[in-house]
Design a protein around this motif. Sequence first.
Motif, PDB file in Angstrom:
ATOM      1  N   HIS A  29      37.990  34.307  47.680  1.00  0.00           N
ATOM      2  CA  HIS A  29      38.732  34.036  46.447  1.00  0.00           C
ATOM      3  C   HIS A  29      38.484  35.124  45.413  1.00  0.00           C
ATOM      4  O   HIS A  29      39.413  35.598  44.765  1.00  0.00           O
ATOM      5  CB  HIS A  29      38.354  32.667  45.864  1.00  0.00           C
ATOM      6  N   ARG A  30      37.259  35.535  45.258  1.00  0.00           N
ATOM      7  CA  ARG A  30      36.914  36.553  44.268  1.00  0.00           C
ATOM      8  C   ARG A  30      37.578  37.888  44.601  1.00  0.00           C
ATOM      9  O   ARG A  30      38.069  38.586  43.722  1.00  0.00           O
ATOM     10  CB  ARG A  30      35.400  36.721  44.218  1.00  0.00           C
ATOM     11  N   ARG A  31      37.632  38.226  45.878  1.00  0.00           N
ATOM     12  CA  ARG A  31      38.158  39.535  46.281  1.00  0.00           C
ATOM     13  C   ARG A  31      39.680  39.608  46.345  1.00  0.00           C
ATOM     14  O   ARG A  31      40.266  40.646  46.055  1.00  0.00           O
ATOM     15  CB  ARG A  31      37.585  39.917  47.647  1.00  0.00           C
ATOM     16  N   TYR A  32      40.332  38.503  46.745  1.00  0.00           N
ATOM     17  CA  TYR A  32      41.762  38.592  47.043  1.00  0.00           C
ATOM     18  C   TYR A  32      42.663  37.781  46.112  1.00  0.00           C
ATOM     19  O   TYR A  32      43.866  38.014  46.083  1.00  0.00           O
ATOM     20  CB  TYR A  32      42.028  38.167  48.492  1.00  0.00           C
ATOM     21  N   ASP A  33      42.148  36.796  45.410  1.00  0.00           N
ATOM     22  CA  ASP A  33      43.002  35.990  44.539  1.00  0.00           C
ATOM     23  C   ASP A  33      43.259  36.719  43.228  1.00  0.00           C
ATOM     24  O   ASP A  33      42.361  37.345  42.669  1.00  0.00           O
ATOM     25  CB  ASP A  33      42.356  34.632  44.245  1.00  0.00           C
ATOM     26  N   HIS A  34      44.465  36.626  42.772  1.00  0.00           N
ATOM     27  CA  HIS A  34      44.843  37.184  41.482  1.00  0.00           C
ATOM     28  C   HIS A  34      46.147  36.523  41.053  1.00  0.00           C
ATOM     29  O   HIS A  34      46.883  35.997  41.893  1.00  0.00           O
ATOM     30  CB  HIS A  34      45.007  38.704  41.574  1.00  0.00           C
ATOM     31  N   PRO A  35      46.442  36.546  39.771  1.00  0.00           N
ATOM     32  CA  PRO A  35      47.724  35.994  39.330  1.00  0.00           C
ATOM     33  C   PRO A  35      48.871  36.822  39.917  1.00  0.00           C
ATOM     34  O   PRO A  35      48.876  38.046  39.815  1.00  0.00           O
ATOM     35  CB  PRO A  35      47.672  36.129  37.811  1.00  0.00           C
ATOM     36  N   LYS A  36      49.812  36.161  40.545  1.00  0.00           N
ATOM     37  CA  LYS A  36      50.935  36.861  41.171  1.00  0.00           C
ATOM     38  C   LYS A  36      51.935  37.328  40.105  1.00  0.00           C
ATOM     39  O   LYS A  36      52.080  36.727  39.048  1.00  0.00           O
ATOM     40  CB  LYS A  36      51.643  35.958  42.180  1.00  0.00           C
TER      41      LYS A  36
END
Length: 170
Positions: A40-47
């Motif tokens: 989650h920390r590495r790949y999640d971001h607001p689209k």
Amino acid sequence: MKKLITIAILVAFAAASTAFAGTRVNIKDSEDAAAEADMHRRYDHPKTQVVPNDQLQVVVTRDVIMHSCCMPPNLVVAGKITNTSDKPIDYVRLHFAFEDKNGKILHGESLYNHHAESLADDPYIQKILNEKPHYDPIMPGQSDTFGFSISCTELPVFSKVELFSNDIKQ
């Protein structure tokens, strides 16, 4: 008195063990939980959210954080633009606005559609490439693509990304 308290405690434990005998508690393996948190920390971001434009249809086809062994992670956004107007479009300048949770713009980036990328070249690059800025018009109904990449280390912590395509030359 001590015997009475001891008997009461034993009866309470016996009742509790009977009551909770069928209860199952799933405990996540700490390594699995750590790996999931890292993902989650590495790949999640607001689209990226596209702001509508009546002359152009913008579709985001890729919006990811890419990792490499040789450089910091990059936010990569790519997509397709289609001329929905009845006139040719010379070029489109796309603007990315990175905002906080209150809508305040923290950072901005812009780029041109692929057929007009040379418009962003500075004079030194033009001299090296020995070419003048140029573009290929996008006719009504035709499409072009765009691609954006920025190092995540250059971005502030953001809650929202908007993509504006309101800078169109016809």
